[in-house]
Design an enzyme around this catalytic site. Structure first.
Site, PDB file in Angstrom:
ATOM      1  N   SER A 139       0.870  -1.187   0.000  1.00  0.00           N
ATOM      2  CA  SER A 139       0.000   0.000   0.000  1.00  0.00           C
ATOM      3  C   SER A 139       0.902   1.229   0.000  1.00  0.00           C
ATOM      4  CB  SER A 139      -0.843  -0.005   1.275  1.00  0.00           C
ATOM      5  OG  SER A 139      -1.517   1.218   1.456  1.00  0.00           O
ATOM      6  N   TYR A 152      -2.364  -1.428  10.488  1.00  0.00           N
ATOM      7  CA  TYR A 152      -2.316  -1.552   9.023  1.00  0.00           C
ATOM      8  C   TYR A 152      -0.972  -1.044   8.507  1.00  0.00           C
ATOM      9  CZ  TYR A 152      -4.026  -1.053   4.162  1.00  0.00           C
ATOM     10  OH  TYR A 152      -4.206  -1.149   2.803  1.00  0.00           O
TER      11      TYR A 152
END
Ligand code: NAD
Length: 257
Positions: A139, A152
């Site tokens: 990401s 995350y």
């Protein structure tokens, strides 16, 4: 470019980016294994639809990526794994002092540890067959941080580190390991964040998308599932054989700033 004769295993692929990646592989002639933790008729129908549309073998194998043993067994049950895409991922948004411990543990397990387990299970077969590709869906949050997403961001930075380490271990093999780092893509993982953001900012959906979500992305546009999927497919091409241990951003310029 053809991936005919290859088998691709894509974790977390009954939705969003993972499903798009599986479809892109099938369009290139690869046999595909779809996966998630559920085992519904809809899950198996997705695989059947891909098989009939593209004339490839497509299977759905249920396995919970929060469990290391199941992640390893997914690769074993696939029988063959020339291409491994570690895509399964979940999110939780909270200040670190309130972050639920079980959410932390599950996010680290699904978003990071599952990639360790599947990779460990897949690499020996890739070496033995003389060709392999591992593509980790990290990401922009594997390269940059934002507040309230501690688990995350820790997991995605970990995925980038794992990518580099395993790429070096495979440097003398015809096996490449890379990560794709998407910015925002409008999939369920982002949709689920919108109601909270609308409440927090007192904004309507379109305003939150423009002023909060896409504020990170200089292009002010979402990346699409197809753009991410085609980037993954490119990393499986012969042209990408010497792209090793790196990240490719598909983030509208987010990490350039
Ligand atoms: P999504 O919610 O549509 O997909 C997540 C997938 O993971 C689903 O198929 C889900 O069933 C699966 N999954 C969740 N928990 C699982 C478990 N325990 N075992 C097996 N599968 C599980 O969201 P998405 O946007 O398609 O996300 C795919 C990946 O892309 C994730 O790793 C996510 O972090 C990453 N990503 C997404 C964006 C974005 O903006 N959408 C941006 C950067 C990175």
């Amino acid at each position: 470019m053809s991936l005919s004769g290859r088998t691709a295993v894509v974790t977390g692929s009954n939705s969003g980016i993972g499903l798009g990646v599986a479809r892109a592989f099938a369009a290139l002639g690869a046999d595909v294994v779809l996966n998630s933790f559920t085992d519904s008729d809809e899950d198996h129908a997705l695989a059947a639809g891909i098989a009939s549309e593209h004339g490839v073998t497509a299977r759905y194998i249920q396995a919970d990526m929060s469990k290391g043993g199941e992640a390893r067994r997914l690769v074993e049950r696939a029988g063959r794994c020339d291409i491994l895409v570690n895509n399964a991922g979940i999110q939780h948004v909270s200040p670190v002092e309130d972050f639920p411990v079980d959410r932390w543990d599950t996010i680290i397990a699904v978003n990071l540890s599952s990639a360790f387990h599947t990779t460990a299970a897949a690499i020996p077969g890739m070496r033995a067959s003389g060709w392999g590709r591992v593509v980790n869906i990290a990401s922009a949050h594997g390269l940059r941080a934002s507040p309230y997403k501690a688990a995350y961001i820790a997991a995605k930075h970990g995925v980038v580190g794992l990518t580099k380490a395993v790429a070096l271990e495979c440097a003398r093999d015809p096996v490449t390991v890379n990560a794709v780092c998407p910015g925002y893509v409008l999939t369920p993982i982002v949709e689920k964040q919108l109601p909270d953001q609308m409440k927090t900012h007192g904004m309507e959906r379109e305003e939150v998308i423009e002023k909060v979500i896409l504020a990170k992305q200089p292009s002010r546009e979402f990346a699409t599932i197809e753009q991410v999927a085609d980037t993954v497919a490119f990393l499986c091409s012969d042209a990408a054989a010497q792209i090793r241990g790196t990240t490719i951003s598909v983030d509208g310029g987010w990490t350039a700033s």
